[in-house]
Design a protein around this motif. Structure first.
Motif, PDB file in Angstrom:
ATOM      1  N   GLY A 191     -27.132   2.480   6.783  1.00 38.01           N
ATOM      2  CA  GLY A 191     -26.386   1.567   7.648  1.00 38.01           C
ATOM      3  C   GLY A 191     -24.898   1.810   7.571  1.00 38.01           C
ATOM      4  O   GLY A 191     -24.426   2.798   6.997  1.00 38.01           O
ATOM      5  N   VAL A 192     -24.174   0.884   8.122  1.00 37.37           N
ATOM      6  CA  VAL A 192     -22.723   0.997   8.227  1.00 37.37           C
ATOM      7  C   VAL A 192     -22.089  -0.130   7.418  1.00 37.37           C
ATOM      8  O   VAL A 192     -22.509  -1.288   7.528  1.00 37.37           O
ATOM      9  CB  VAL A 192     -22.288   0.887   9.708  1.00 37.37           C
ATOM     10  N   PRO A 193     -21.075   0.175   6.608  1.00 37.12           N
ATOM     11  CA  PRO A 193     -20.417  -0.900   5.861  1.00 37.12           C
ATOM     12  C   PRO A 193     -19.725  -1.880   6.809  1.00 37.12           C
ATOM     13  O   PRO A 193     -19.205  -1.481   7.850  1.00 37.12           O
ATOM     14  CB  PRO A 193     -19.389  -0.178   4.985  1.00 37.12           C
ATOM     15  N   MET A 194     -19.747  -3.160   6.450  1.00 36.61           N
ATOM     16  CA  MET A 194     -19.075  -4.167   7.277  1.00 36.61           C
ATOM     17  C   MET A 194     -17.558  -3.990   7.233  1.00 36.61           C
ATOM     18  O   MET A 194     -16.866  -4.356   8.171  1.00 36.61           O
ATOM     19  CB  MET A 194     -19.465  -5.573   6.828  1.00 36.61           C
ATOM     20  N   ILE A 195     -17.050  -3.429   6.135  1.00 35.87           N
ATOM     21  CA  ILE A 195     -15.627  -3.116   6.003  1.00 35.87           C
ATOM     22  C   ILE A 195     -15.489  -1.968   5.014  1.00 35.87           C
ATOM     23  O   ILE A 195     -16.305  -1.828   4.103  1.00 35.87           O
ATOM     24  CB  ILE A 195     -14.796  -4.351   5.558  1.00 35.87           C
ATOM     25  N   THR A 196     -14.476  -1.138   5.217  1.00 36.87           N
ATOM     26  CA  THR A 196     -14.237   0.013   4.340  1.00 36.87           C
ATOM     27  C   THR A 196     -12.847  -0.078   3.724  1.00 36.87           C
ATOM     28  O   THR A 196     -12.003  -0.854   4.187  1.00 36.87           O
ATOM     29  CB  THR A 196     -14.334   1.330   5.125  1.00 36.87           C
ATOM     30  N   HIS A 197     -12.629   0.744   2.700  1.00 35.90           N
ATOM     31  CA  HIS A 197     -11.294   0.788   2.090  1.00 35.90           C
ATOM     32  C   HIS A 197     -10.239   1.172   3.133  1.00 35.90           C
ATOM     33  O   HIS A 197      -9.138   0.619   3.140  1.00 35.90           O
ATOM     34  CB  HIS A 197     -11.268   1.792   0.928  1.00 35.90           C
ATOM     35  N   GLY A 198     -10.577   2.112   4.001  1.00 38.42           N
ATOM     36  CA  GLY A 198      -9.635   2.533   5.033  1.00 38.42           C
ATOM     37  C   GLY A 198      -9.251   1.400   5.962  1.00 38.42           C
ATOM     38  O   GLY A 198      -8.083   1.261   6.357  1.00 38.42           O
TER      39      GLY A 198
ATOM     40  N   VAL B 284      -9.292  -1.820   5.217  1.00 34.31           N
ATOM     41  CA  VAL B 284      -8.440  -2.744   4.460  1.00 34.31           C
ATOM     42  C   VAL B 284      -7.002  -2.236   4.472  1.00 34.31           C
ATOM     43  O   VAL B 284      -6.058  -2.991   4.702  1.00 34.31           O
ATOM     44  CB  VAL B 284      -8.944  -2.923   3.009  1.00 34.31           C
ATOM     45  N   ASP B 285      -6.835  -0.938   4.266  1.00 32.95           N
ATOM     46  CA  ASP B 285      -5.483  -0.361   4.257  1.00 32.95           C
ATOM     47  C   ASP B 285      -4.790  -0.512   5.608  1.00 32.95           C
ATOM     48  O   ASP B 285      -3.579  -0.707   5.665  1.00 32.95           O
ATOM     49  CB  ASP B 285      -5.525   1.106   3.842  1.00 32.95           C
ATOM     50  N   ILE B 286      -5.551  -0.436   6.689  1.00 35.49           N
ATOM     51  CA  ILE B 286      -4.956  -0.607   8.017  1.00 35.49           C
ATOM     52  C   ILE B 286      -4.291  -1.975   8.135  1.00 35.49           C
ATOM     53  O   ILE B 286      -3.207  -2.122   8.704  1.00 35.49           O
ATOM     54  CB  ILE B 286      -6.019  -0.415   9.117  1.00 35.49           C
TER      55      ILE B 286
END
Length: 112
Positions: free
Chosen positions: A61-68, A70-72
């Motif tokens: 599946g796809v993460p609901m949010i990623t580190h990238g 969050v950085d945005i």
């Protein structure tokens, strides 16, 4: 862009600059719901992103949010549509009109 641009040209087709907090407040008002009043600390958001990325790796599946992502949200970036306006004759949709169209679409497509 096909008719007025040159090969390699890029254009930003943006709208009115809005801080994320202001956008969320105006969208909430348009939907008739309470606006968010608190924000998540970046350290907590990164922890959630780590859990989500691990979950997606293990279970698919796809993460609901990623580190990238969050950085945005750490930055308030402003982009200009000036080149598109001057070269292509692009016209921005006024924010209230664009927000209304978006909220109407959400209402039409949201599951009942």
């Amino acid at each position: 862009a096909l008719e007025k641009g040159r090969p390699g040209d890029t254009f930003v087709l943006g709208g009115e600059d809005k801080a994320l907090r202001d956008l969320a407040a105006e969208a909430a008002a348009g939907l008739g719901v309470a606006a968010p009043t608190r924000s998540l600390p970046f350290s907590v958001a990164h922890a959630v992103a780590g859990i989500e990325e691990a979950r997606a790796r293990v279970f698919g599946g796809v993460p609901m949010i990623t580190h990238g992502e969050v950085d945005i949200y750490r930055h308030d970036w402003i982009y200009s549509s000036r080149r598109a306006e001057e070269t292509l004759g692009y016209h921005r949709t006024p924010f209230p009109e664009a927000l209304k169209a978006t909220l109407d679409w959400i209402r039409e497509t949201a599951p009942s």
